[in-house]
Scaffold this motif. Structure first.
Motif, mmCIF file in Angstrom:
data_model
loop_
_atom_site.group_PDB
_atom_site.id
_atom_site.type_symbol
_atom_site.label_atom_id
_atom_site.label_comp_id
_atom_site.label_asym_id
_atom_site.label_seq_id
_atom_site.Cartn_x
_atom_site.Cartn_y
_atom_site.Cartn_z
ATOM 1 N N ILE A 165 0.645 -1.263 -0.030
ATOM 2 C CA ILE A 165 0.165 0.048 -0.075
ATOM 3 C C ILE A 165 0.860 1.181 0.065
ATOM 4 O O ILE A 165 1.709 1.387 0.982
ATOM 5 N N LYS A 166 0.828 2.049 -1.146
ATOM 6 C CA LYS A 166 1.494 3.390 -1.277
ATOM 7 C C LYS A 166 0.724 4.445 -0.736
ATOM 8 O O LYS A 166 -0.174 4.803 -1.495
ATOM 9 N N LEU A 167 0.895 5.005 0.330
ATOM 10 C CA LEU A 167 -0.289 5.861 0.884
ATOM 11 C C LEU A 167 0.478 7.382 0.274
ATOM 12 O O LEU A 167 1.430 7.634 0.760
ATOM 13 N N GLY A 168 -0.486 8.035 -0.235
ATOM 14 C CA GLY A 168 -0.055 9.353 -0.917
ATOM 15 C C GLY A 168 -1.326 10.330 -0.398
ATOM 16 O O GLY A 168 -1.937 10.099 0.666
ATOM 17 N N ALA A 169 -1.279 11.292 -1.180
ATOM 18 C CA ALA A 169 -2.072 12.448 -0.668
ATOM 19 C C ALA A 169 -3.737 11.962 -0.935
ATOM 20 O O ALA A 169 -3.957 11.051 -1.664
ATOM 21 N N MET A 170 -4.588 12.312 0.095
ATOM 22 C CA MET A 170 -5.879 11.949 -0.198
ATOM 23 C C MET A 170 -6.710 12.304 -1.190
ATOM 24 O O MET A 170 -6.435 13.610 -1.523
ATOM 25 N N ASP A 171 -7.401 11.678 -1.790
ATOM 26 C CA ASP A 171 -8.564 12.255 -2.646
ATOM 27 C C ASP A 171 -9.127 13.326 -2.597
ATOM 28 O O ASP A 171 -9.567 13.639 -1.294
ATOM 29 N N TYR A 172 -9.366 14.255 -3.496
ATOM 30 C CA TYR A 172 -10.390 15.722 -3.140
ATOM 31 C C TYR A 172 -11.580 15.321 -2.474
ATOM 32 O O TYR A 172 -12.184 15.904 -1.492
ATOM 33 N N TRP A 173 -12.230 14.222 -2.957
ATOM 34 C CA TRP A 173 -13.603 13.866 -2.723
ATOM 35 C C TRP A 173 -13.616 13.351 -1.276
ATOM 36 O O TRP A 173 -14.513 13.618 -0.594
ATOM 37 N N GLU A 174 -12.736 12.512 -1.356
ATOM 38 C CA GLU A 174 -12.512 11.803 0.079
ATOM 39 C C GLU A 174 -12.115 12.527 1.139
ATOM 40 O O GLU A 174 -12.469 12.384 2.532
ATOM 41 N N ALA A 175 -11.701 13.981 0.840
ATOM 42 C CA ALA A 175 -11.336 14.767 1.973
ATOM 43 C C ALA A 175 -12.318 15.755 2.426
ATOM 44 O O ALA A 175 -12.049 16.439 3.183
#
Length: 267
Positions: A165-175
């Motif tokens: 799992i490569k954790l990156g910036a959160m998706d705009y809609w999920e945020a």
């Protein structure tokens, strides 16, 4: 309250449901939300959590034994003098009950405690068919994890890795839950200012104006992110002063390469 990361949580739960040995790598940049994700996943599970130290193997071993004892994995009479003995006990226990083992900041064990990974591979092979164990190694950005765990021929543990799992910036809609109370334009600006980082967005306050939020986050001397750029440079670079000088020259208006060099007094 935990927000987002539904896809990553779904993958962890899917592997956990298999009730066998599975190993997951979770990688990501500083403060991107790795620990928060793992703590959410561990809710209502029999689990052992350990954050490795940037210290010698003996220090990590002592801390590992103490913290897992405090978490109820073994009793006060258990004494361990090596990674081999402690992992032997842990893996045997995982043949008797469903367990999750999380090693956070695992990069600190790469160089200081290679015997941890040797013992891990040994008992993973010994108890493989009986294990009811989910293991999560979390830490440095993927390039570093890949270099040490996946491309190192001596690291037998790579044969047991089931998912990355490569954790990156959160998706705009999920945020969106972080951005409630702001206009659509302000939401986009605040999301961009925080780089989609859930930790940074958690500081947003809908009771304050857009500008006051920026001041509270970045520009007041006591702001939580006021010194964050310097901290990031220190983590990732050997000579942060050089890069800080370049950033300062850009911030003061230098745009072309020769302007940046002149402002930074560099060739």
């Amino acid at each position: 309250m935990f927000i987002g990361r539904s896809e990553e949580l779904g993958l962890l739960e899917k592997l956990y449901a298999k009730n066998s040995l599975n190993v997951v790598l979770v990688s990501g940049e500083y403060k991107i939300g790795k620990t928060a994700l793992l703590q959410e996943f561990l809710q209502k599970k029999s689990a052992a959590y350990f954050a490795a130290r940037n210290a010698l193997s003996t220090v990590n071993l002592a801390a590992f034994c103490l913290e897992l004892k405090e978490q109820g994995l073994w009793g006060p009479k258990n004494e361990f003098r090596s990674w081999d003995s402690v992992l032997s006990t842990l893996f045997f226990k995982a043949t008797q009950q469903r367990l999750v083992l999380v090693i956070d900041d695992v990069q600190y064990l790469f160089d200081s405690a290679p015997e941890f990974f040797t013992a891990f591979a040994k008992y993973a092979q010994k108890y493989k068919k009986q294990l009811r164990l989910s293991v999560i190694f979390s830490g440095a950005p993927f390039a570093e994890m890949e270099r040490v765990l996946l491309k190192n021929q001596e690291m037998q543990i790579k044969n047991y890795i089931n998912a990355v799992i490569k954790l990156g910036a959160m998706d705009y809609w999920e945020a969106q839950p972080f951005l409630e109370g702001f206009t659509e334009e302000e939401k986009l600006c605040l999301y961009g200012a925080a780089g989609g980082n859930p930790h940074y967005m958690s500081y947003l306050d809908a009771e304050l104006s857009f500008k006051d939020n920026l001041k509270k986050l970045f520009f007041a001397p006591a702001a939580p992110l006021y010194k964050e750029p310097i901290q990031l440079l220190k983590l990732d670079l050997r000579e942060p002063a050089t890069y800080n000088t370049i950033l300062c020259s850009v911030a003061c208006g230098a745009e072309r390469l020769n302007e940046i060099a002149a402002a930074a007094d560099m060739e």
